[in-house]
Design an enzyme around this catalytic site. Sequence first.
Site, PDB file in Angstrom:
ATOM      1  N   ARG A  36       0.823  -1.219   0.000  1.00  0.00           N
ATOM      2  CA  ARG A  36       0.000   0.000   0.000  1.00  0.00           C
ATOM      3  C   ARG A  36       0.854   1.265   0.000  1.00  0.00           C
ATOM      4  O   ARG A  36       0.494   2.277  -0.601  1.00  0.00           O
ATOM      5  CB  ARG A  36      -0.936   0.013   1.216  1.00  0.00           C
ATOM      6  N   LYS A 190     -21.292 -17.004   0.027  1.00  0.00           N
ATOM      7  CA  LYS A 190     -22.691 -16.834   0.412  1.00  0.00           C
ATOM      8  C   LYS A 190     -23.449 -15.810  -0.417  1.00  0.00           C
ATOM      9  O   LYS A 190     -22.935 -14.732  -0.713  1.00  0.00           O
ATOM     10  CB  LYS A 190     -22.760 -16.407   1.875  1.00  0.00           C
ATOM     11  N   GLY A 350     -11.306  -9.512  -1.472  1.00  0.00           N
ATOM     12  CA  GLY A 350     -10.144 -10.052  -0.768  1.00  0.00           C
ATOM     13  C   GLY A 350      -9.743 -11.436  -1.258  1.00  0.00           C
ATOM     14  O   GLY A 350      -8.600 -11.680  -1.653  1.00  0.00           O
ATOM     15  N   GLY A 373     -14.045  -3.219   0.643  1.00  0.00           N
ATOM     16  CA  GLY A 373     -15.400  -2.712   0.839  1.00  0.00           C
ATOM     17  C   GLY A 373     -15.800  -1.633  -0.162  1.00  0.00           C
ATOM     18  O   GLY A 373     -16.938  -1.612  -0.636  1.00  0.00           O
TER      19      GLY A 373
HETATM   20  P1  ADP Z   1     -14.276 -12.158  -1.905  1.00  0.00           P
HETATM   21  O1  ADP Z   1     -13.482 -12.016  -0.642  1.00  0.00           O
HETATM   22  O2  ADP Z   1     -13.398 -12.161  -3.113  1.00  0.00           O
HETATM   23  O3  ADP Z   1     -15.407 -11.164  -2.008  1.00  0.00           O
HETATM   24  P2  ADP Z   1     -15.922 -14.226  -0.767  1.00  0.00           P
HETATM   25  O4  ADP Z   1     -15.431 -13.881   0.595  1.00  0.00           O
HETATM   26  O5  ADP Z   1     -17.324 -13.899  -1.097  1.00  0.00           O
HETATM   27  O6  ADP Z   1     -14.953 -13.622  -1.893  1.00  0.00           O
HETATM   28  O7  ADP Z   1     -15.813 -15.807  -0.982  1.00  0.00           O
HETATM   29  C1  ADP Z   1     -14.613 -16.515  -0.855  1.00  0.00           C
HETATM   30  C2  ADP Z   1     -14.820 -17.815  -0.117  1.00  0.00           C
HETATM   31  O8  ADP Z   1     -15.813 -18.626  -0.718  1.00  0.00           O
HETATM   32  C3  ADP Z   1     -13.565 -18.634  -0.115  1.00  0.00           C
HETATM   33  O9  ADP Z   1     -13.125 -18.778   1.214  1.00  0.00           O
HETATM   34  C4  ADP Z   1     -13.982 -19.988  -0.703  1.00  0.00           C
HETATM   35  O10 ADP Z   1     -13.400 -21.096  -0.067  1.00  0.00           O
HETATM   36  C5  ADP Z   1     -15.467 -19.972  -0.475  1.00  0.00           C
HETATM   37  N1  ADP Z   1     -16.150 -20.885  -1.380  1.00  0.00           N
HETATM   38  C6  ADP Z   1     -16.292 -20.779  -2.710  1.00  0.00           C
HETATM   39  N2  ADP Z   1     -16.951 -21.832  -3.214  1.00  0.00           N
HETATM   40  C7  ADP Z   1     -17.249 -22.651  -2.177  1.00  0.00           C
HETATM   41  C8  ADP Z   1     -17.937 -23.893  -2.050  1.00  0.00           C
HETATM   42  N3  ADP Z   1     -18.465 -24.517  -3.102  1.00  0.00           N
HETATM   43  N4  ADP Z   1     -18.070 -24.412  -0.819  1.00  0.00           N
HETATM   44  C9  ADP Z   1     -17.541 -23.784   0.246  1.00  0.00           C
HETATM   45  N5  ADP Z   1     -16.881 -22.616   0.201  1.00  0.00           N
HETATM   46  C10 ADP Z   1     -16.740 -22.049  -1.004  1.00  0.00           C
HETATM   47 MG    MG Z   2     -13.858 -12.733   1.349  1.00  0.00          MG
END
Ligand code: ADP
Ligand code: MG
Length: 392
Positions: A36, A190, A350, A373
């Site tokens: 950063r 999710k 992230g 965010g």
């Molecule tokens: P970002 O941080 O890029 O916004 P998220 O936090 O929404 O992404 O999602 C990342 C997480 O989703 C990872 O830890 C990954 O392991 C989990 N994940 C993705 N697909 C699955 C799955 N089919 N079952 C369980 N966890 C999953």
């Molecule tokens: Mg995440």
Amino acid sequence: MGWKSLDDMELDGKRVLLRVDINVPVEEGRVTDATRIERIVPTVNDILSRGGKVTLLAHFGRPKGKVVEEMSLRQVLPALEKALGRDVAFLPSLDAAGDAQADLQLMENIRFYPGEEANDEDFARQLAALGDIYCNDAFSAAHRAHASTEALARLLPACAGRLMQAELSALEAALAKPERPVGAVVGGAKVSTKIALLENLVNRLDVLVIGGGMANTFLAALGADLGKSLEEPDYYDTAKDIMAQAEKAGCRVILPVDGLVSREFAKGAAHEVAPLGPDAKLATDQMVLDAGPETVALVETAFAELRTLIWNGPMGAFEIPPFDTATVAAAQAAAAKTRDGTLISVAGGGDTVAALNQAGVADDFTYISTAGGAFLEWMEGKTLPGVAALGG
Ligand code: ADP
Ligand code: MG
């Protein structure tokens, strides 16, 4: 789009208040990752080389309006001086800011002052007295209306720094006025954390690929029985509603047609390919941990037609190979098309940044946002106070 950049400003002899994000990880008083800090160097050098003086304004941690010694910005000073290759004076407090201003100085953690997070006008006026021009290079803090990101920007002639300029240009190219067709991959764990994102995107995109754990919720909402897969039964209606909105808006939704299924959430776990769809029925102890090869092929075919791609969220549990397979394959397809010059690819989040690094494509994407965010809120279609205050 209404914002100014440093190119629009006369800087010679001017005192520039430069809001930066140098909220770096520190262990035992030492900066462990200076990324950063390194990223603000072009903006600082640009201002200095054009005869401006720079006062850096930044936060560090969450001291909540009080002086917390462990959160002093003094500890990042050596890393800052190293990155810039020159001395940086330190201003321990606002009161210490006299008339004799160094060419380059760092102000103590701005969140030591309660006026900062309160976006207090009087506090912003105190800050404004220290400068002639305000420049914001901290896109990652732009989703917060704080004195150093919002109120201050309205008190002085204001512009975006080089980093902010690059970020805004990339995000505008991806979502505000994209070259079409424009598509997105939205994955991750999710649905519940990404409802606003999905709702905004389906109204703007031509194609939406839903992957990761959240795809399970969509498939289950359509009737699939996915064993012990990660899914959110409370969000079946949300998933259906998002699909209905997509259909109305003419956005094609691509859901997985197959998946890598395992009984264990572990690296190298035994797995098989299973067809997925509304009729899928897995055993009670099975779970979907990644998209399968047919889905990847479908996604790659969709990518072939796109001119612009937005990516947030991995398509599987990428931390535990081989369940990074679909994410890596799709990321490499997007990277190849970007290198060919036929795709604008913008990613953020992230875990997404980590996944794209793992796929070895971080340098091939058009832009990868590390803003967290602020990136998500932009993709949700929200107005970011720190951008709005720049006239954007
Ligand atoms: P970002 O941080 O890029 O916004 P998220 O936090 O929404 O992404 O999602 C990342 C997480 O989703 C990872 O830890 C990954 O392991 C989990 N994940 C993705 N697909 C699955 C799955 N089919 N079952 C369980 N966890 C999953
Ligand atoms: Mg995440």
